[in-house]
Motif scaffolding. Structure first.
Motif: not given
Ligand code: G4P
Ligand code: NA
Ligand code: NA
Length: 191
Positions: A13, A181-187, A5, A9-10
């Motif tokens: 894209t 995926f929401e607003n360019g980030s991963v949940t 994970e 995140l790091q």
């Protein structure tokens, strides 16, 4: 798996169409040390499942699959992809539809490498719509072999593949599970 994970995140894209690009450790450049850790985790999760062989589809499934096989002490077989063939008597084949590429491929495994007493673990890099896994399940059915379960490095829980594997009644291990995926980030999914 925390280490995976963190790496997503790091280095991951998000591309249009809910595609996670992870080509600097999984889909193009490959991080062998991470693959080894992923393989060890798959092996730990399936060590009591009586796995005799690990099955995947070329090309991106090969790295995690071979590491899982190494840690389980069994061979790994990758199904080959190609356009429809004519002389297929010596092959088990299945059709696989790719949503991202919007086309059909045949995948095949030589009959010599599967036998009636096999109990296979299916490993892949991504579980999205589950078409690759379905193709391998079709081959397992043709070969009349057992399937111990399905292990994927990254699942996109919101696509069809997760439910497809569950509906098949198979144990599913996803080392990272993406809820959205929401607003360019991963949940990540919490369970
Ligand atoms: P499926 O494998 O679950 O059936 O997926 P789908 O048909 O939706 O996707 C087709 C291809 O796209 C598969 O690779 C799959 O692994 C890959 N894919 C799906 N979602 C993502 C994603 O979010 N990120 C990345 N990087 N790949 C994704 P392929 O073309 O069959 O294989 P390969 O040649 O890369 O091994
Ligand atoms: Na892929
Ligand atoms: Na794949």
């Amino acid at each position: 798996m925390k280490i995976l994970e963190d790496r997503i995140l790091q280095d991951g894209t998000i591309l249009p169409g809910d595609v996670l690009k992870v080509d600097n450790f999984l889909n193009h450049q490959v991080d062998p040390q991470l693959m080894d850790q992923l393989g060890a985790e798959f092996a730990r999760r399936f060590k009591n499942a009586g796995v005799t062989k690990v099955l995947t589809v070329e090309s991106s499934g090969i790295a995690p699959a071979v590491m899982a096989a190494l840690h389980l002490g069994v061979p790994m077989i990758f199904a080959r992809k190609h356009k429809s063939l004519t002389l297929t008597d010596h092959l088990y084949t299945a059709k696989v539809y790719s949503y991202t590429k919007q086309g059909n491929n045949d995948i095949s495994i030589d009959r010599r490498f599967l036998s009636a007493d096999d109990n296979v673990l299916i490993i892949d890099d991504f579980l999205a719509n589950g078409q690759a896994v379905q193709g391998l399940l079709d081959i397992a059915e043709s070969a009349q072999i057992k399937v111990a379960g399905v292990g994927v490095v990254i699942e996109k829980r919101f696509q069809k593949g997760h439910q497809l594997v569950k509906d098949a009644g198979l144990p599913l291990v996803a080392l990272a599970s993406i809820a959205k995926f929401e607003n360019g980030s991963v949940t990540f999914a919490q369970d």
